[in-house]
Scaffold this active site. Structure first.
Site, PDB file in Angstrom:
ATOM      1  CE  LYS A  58      26.172  64.352  57.359  1.00 45.77           C
ATOM      2  NZ  LYS A  58      25.153  65.263  57.808  1.00 45.77           N
ATOM      3  N   GLY A  65      20.452  71.130  58.995  1.00 42.82           N
ATOM      4  CA  GLY A  65      21.005  72.248  58.215  1.00 42.82           C
ATOM      5  C   GLY A  65      22.164  71.849  57.321  1.00 42.82           C
ATOM      6  CG  LEU A  66      21.575  70.767  53.810  1.00 45.92           C
ATOM      7  CD1 LEU A  66      21.671  71.407  52.426  1.00 45.92           C
ATOM      8  CD2 LEU A  66      21.105  69.326  53.669  1.00 45.92           C
ATOM      9  CG  ASN A 102      18.163  68.243  49.476  1.00 44.79           C
ATOM     10  OD1 ASN A 102      17.004  68.663  49.397  1.00 44.79           O
ATOM     11  ND2 ASN A 102      18.804  68.132  50.623  1.00 44.79           N
ATOM     12  CB  CYS A 104      17.598  71.179  52.655  1.00 47.64           C
ATOM     13  SG  CYS A 104      17.992  71.050  54.403  1.00 47.64           S
TER      14      CYS A 104
END
Ligand SMILES: Cc1cc2nc3c(=O)[nH]c(=O)nc-3n(C[C@H](O)[C@H](O)[C@H](O)COP(=O)(O)O)c2cc1C
Length: 308
Positions: A49, A76-77, A131, A134
């Site tokens: 994650k 939203g991370l 990443n 997002c």
């Protein structure tokens, strides 16, 4: 002697992976959560994650909703931040006998740099997945909503993180752009070892009865079978423009989907939403993929890559 099995090991950067079917970020926790469902060491690589430099609470609920052919999410991370992640997860992750890829994100280039620096050790992790895509967070230093919509900033951030780690660097891109191959080229110019694509497609789910958006954040990212045809096109578009390996993502549910991504130019793939549908579905995907290779008498995986 029976007929020899196809060698399904692949190489990205200086790392060898036992197979090309991996688990996508945000859909497999930190691996531990799935130990009761499957032998996680069979997986080619686990992408954690996404981790950010400092803790994030994520977006307001509801943050996930089912749509006709996929999931819409606006997590939203949410995460505890790099220090806590390292403290709580490193000793566990280091013991897993497969490749571990840590996904990182930030609001600025400096945050990406610091996060990667903090998490880099001599021989760990095997790779970082940067990443840049997002859809549920805001960024500074660009007029665009997502970093991977800005080719100049994307290239700059890849160059910055490359200097801070000896681990393999994979850039994860958004499909929410006019021409994803332009961003893939920026990542290649920045020195990334590979590109992972795609993250989710931005979308909205509406409740007509209540006359409001379903997600607390209104906008979310769409994943699952709904996006596969678009993701396949994104991979093929990038394949025509770049030389570094592509890791295909988007709606992979069965072994045949893996083959389709390879035919469009992917060297490896990641399974995402399927983990929510069938937490123990990995074995079947891998088996179906191997059965296909046998049935079609494929000797080398590379003979499939980009064939269409
Ligand atoms: C609930 C959920 C959470 C996700 N979280 C992340 C994340 O933290 N970082 C990331 O790079 N991608 C994240 N993704 C995107 C997936 O890794 C993947 O790129 C996307 O879902 C498309 O693949 P799929 O159709 O197989 O799910 C998330 C997706 C879902 C459904």
């Amino acid at each position: 002697m029976g007929c020899a099995m196809t060698d399904i090991k692949i190489k990205i950067g200086n790392k060898e992976f036992k197979n090309p079917i991996w688990m996508a970020s945000g859909t497999f926790g930190y691996g531990k959560e799935f130990e009761d469902f499957l032998d996680i060491e069979k997986i080619g690589a686990i992408i954690t994650k996404t981790v950010t430099l400092t803790a994030r609470e994520g977006n307001k609920p509801p943050r996930i909703v089912e749509t006709p052919a996929g999931l819409l999410n606006s997590i939203g991370l949410e995460n505890k931040g790099a220090d806590k992640f390292k403290e709580e997860m490193y000793s566990y992750l280091k013991k897993i006998n497969t490749k571990i890829i840590i996904s990182v994100a930030g609001g600025t280039g400096k945050e990406y740099e610091e996060c990667v620096e903090k998490l880099s050790e001599k021989n760990f992790p095997d790779a970082f997945e940067i990443n840049l895509s997002c859809p549920n967070v805001t960024h500074e230093g660009t007029k665009y909503q997502l970093i991977a919509q800005d080719p100049i900033l994307t290239e700059k951030i890849i160059k910055m993180v490359k200097k801070k780690t000896k681990s393999v660097v994979i850039a994860k891109l958004t499909p929410n752009v006019t021409d994803v191959s332009e961003i893939a080229r920026a990542v290649e110019n920045g020195g990334a070892d590979a590109v992972a694509m795609v993250n989710t497609y931005m979308g909205i789910a509406v409740c007509a009865e209540e006359q409001k958006a379903v997600l607390g954040n209104v906008v979310g990212g769409l994943s699952g079978p709904a996006i596969k045809p678009m993701a396949l096109k994104a991979v093929r578009d990038a394949y025509k423009k770049i030389k570094i390996p592509i890791i295909g993502i988007g709606g992979i549910m069965r072994g045949m989907d893996v083959v389709e991504f390879m035919l469009c130019g992917a060297t490896a793939v990641q399974v995402g939403t399927a983990n929510f549908v069938n937490p123990d579905g990995y074995d079947l995907i891998l088996k179906e993929f191997k059965d296909y290779l046998k049935r079609k008498n494929i000797k080398k995986l590379s003979s499939l890559v980009g064939k269409i």
